[in-house]
Each structure stands twice: as C-alpha cells, then as structure tokens.
Design an enzyme around this catalytic site. Structure first.
Site, PDB file in Angstrom:
ATOM      1  N   ASP A  30       0.814  -1.215   0.000  1.00  0.00           N
ATOM      2  CA  ASP A  30       0.000   0.000   0.000  1.00  0.00           C
ATOM      3  C   ASP A  30       0.851   1.269   0.000  1.00  0.00           C
ATOM      4  O   ASP A  30       2.018   1.264   0.400  1.00  0.00           O
ATOM      5  CB  ASP A  30      -0.882   0.037   1.255  1.00  0.00           C
ATOM      6  N   HIS A 175       3.631  -2.193   3.116  1.00  0.00           N
ATOM      7  CA  HIS A 175       3.632  -0.839   2.546  1.00  0.00           C
ATOM      8  C   HIS A 175       4.912  -0.594   1.753  1.00  0.00           C
ATOM      9  O   HIS A 175       6.013  -0.761   2.292  1.00  0.00           O
ATOM     10  CB  HIS A 175       3.510   0.204   3.664  1.00  0.00           C
TER      11      HIS A 175
END
Ligand SMILES: [Zn+2]
Length: 207
Positions: A30, A175
């Site tokens: 992400d 992430h």
C-alpha cells in the site's frame, strides 16, 4: 470517466481472505507507488516470479505513471487506495466518491483498464463507502495479516509476523510507500522464499 467494467454487488464488509484458496495467499503493498521502494519490491517479486497487488494512492501515481506501468508489466494488480489517503467514512459521500473515482480514472488513463479492487485507507469502510466502491465497479480489499511494517518495528518483526500469522487464503498487508520502507523491502526478501518453501502460492486476488 469510463463506465465501470464490472457491476459488483454491494458487500457488507471487505474481502479479508481468499475464498477456496488452497495454498494461495495474496501479498499487498500500500501507499505507493514510490520511486525508491516500489522498484525494489518489484525486483524481489520478479526474482521469484510471484504476483502481488499494489494499492496505489492517486496523488503518488499521478507523479510516477511509469511505476504503474512497471507494476502492471510485472503481472501485478493495481488497486485503488484513494487519491489523498483520507478516512473515507469521515467525508461526505460525494467527496469519498471523488477520492475513489479520481484514482480509478487515473489508473484507467495510464493502464487502459480501471482497477478491480479498492482498499480504503486504514481499512475504514462503512455501508456508504462500500456502496460507492461497488458503484465504481470495484470490490473492497481487506487483509487478514497486518505486518505493522508502516511503524518500522524492525525487519525481523515484519518477517516474523508474516511467517507466524500467514495461513491458507491470507491477505498480507505491507507498505511500499509513505516513508522509509527499507525494513519492508528487507522483510520481503526474507519471508518470500520461506513462504514459497512452505508451499504457499502468492497470487493476485481473484474476483
Ligand atoms: Zn494506506
């Protein structure tokens, strides 16, 4: 703006794990694309011929459209993670819709197809935003294994949380953007070969 390519039913909650998964799992990254860390993650995934999902923020993607191409060319999925990463449920419906629609439009403009999946920032969905997600032709993507890598707990902690918590059908949250992600990159390099040795098959989530 293109018409949605799909017309999914409104879900009551996000998809937290893969259905009928067998040994399949989904790795998700992400808050990118990020010019430093996204290519590093892509290189590791390519080394093992593994596909993942990149949940991109529109205001990052618009700066680095080539990274969207690099992600797609690697066979990975590009998912919608909103334009500015707000808590969508705190916005008025029109603003929440704009956050998602603008990002889908950008992805479609760059890659030629809109995204099939959306991930709400912070996993924060409610019936209104789930309805908007479906109306824009996307399915809501949750997760079941949270590495907390965004807090930079150390490469070993991120690696261990994946290896400890992953099971058949898991959707793993990492992430590749939003700050220094060198721990995340190092952890992927550690956990990916071990997941493969354990028989897990990382895939793009299917509809
Ligand atoms: Zn995020």
């Amino acid at each position: 703006m293109g018409a949605p390519s799909r017309n999914p039913a409104v879900r009551t909650h996000a998809v937290y794990s893969l259905e009928d998964s067998g040994r399949r799992i989904a790795l998700t990254f992400d808050d990118g694309p990020d010019p430093q860390y996204t290519p590093q993650v892509l290189r590791i995934l390519a080394q093992y011929n593994v596909q993942a999902t990149f949940c991109v923020i529109g205001e990052n993607a618009v700066q680095y459209p080539q990274l969207l191409h690099d992600i797609a060319n690697g066979g990975h999925a590009v998912a919608n993670h909103s334009w500015t990463h707000p808590q969508l449920t705190k916005l008025k419906p029109a603003a929440a819709r704009s956050e998602l629609a603008r990002t889908s439009d950008l992805i479609e403009k760059v890659l030629g197809a809109p995204p099939d999946w959306a991930r709400a920032p912070y996993g924060d969905w409610n019936p209104v935003t789930l309805g908007i997600c479906a109306d824009l032709g996307m399915e809501p993507l949750g997760w079941s294994v949270d590495t907390n890598d965004w807090a930079r707990p150390g490469t070993r902690s991120i690696t261990n949380s994946v290896l400890r918590d992953v099971k058949d059908g898991s959707i793993v949250l990492c992430h590749d953007g939003g700050g220094n992600r060198s721990q995340t990159v190092a952890a992927v390099r550690n956990y990916l070969p071990r997941l493969l040795d354990s028989g897990f098959v990382p895939v793009r989530p299917e509809l």
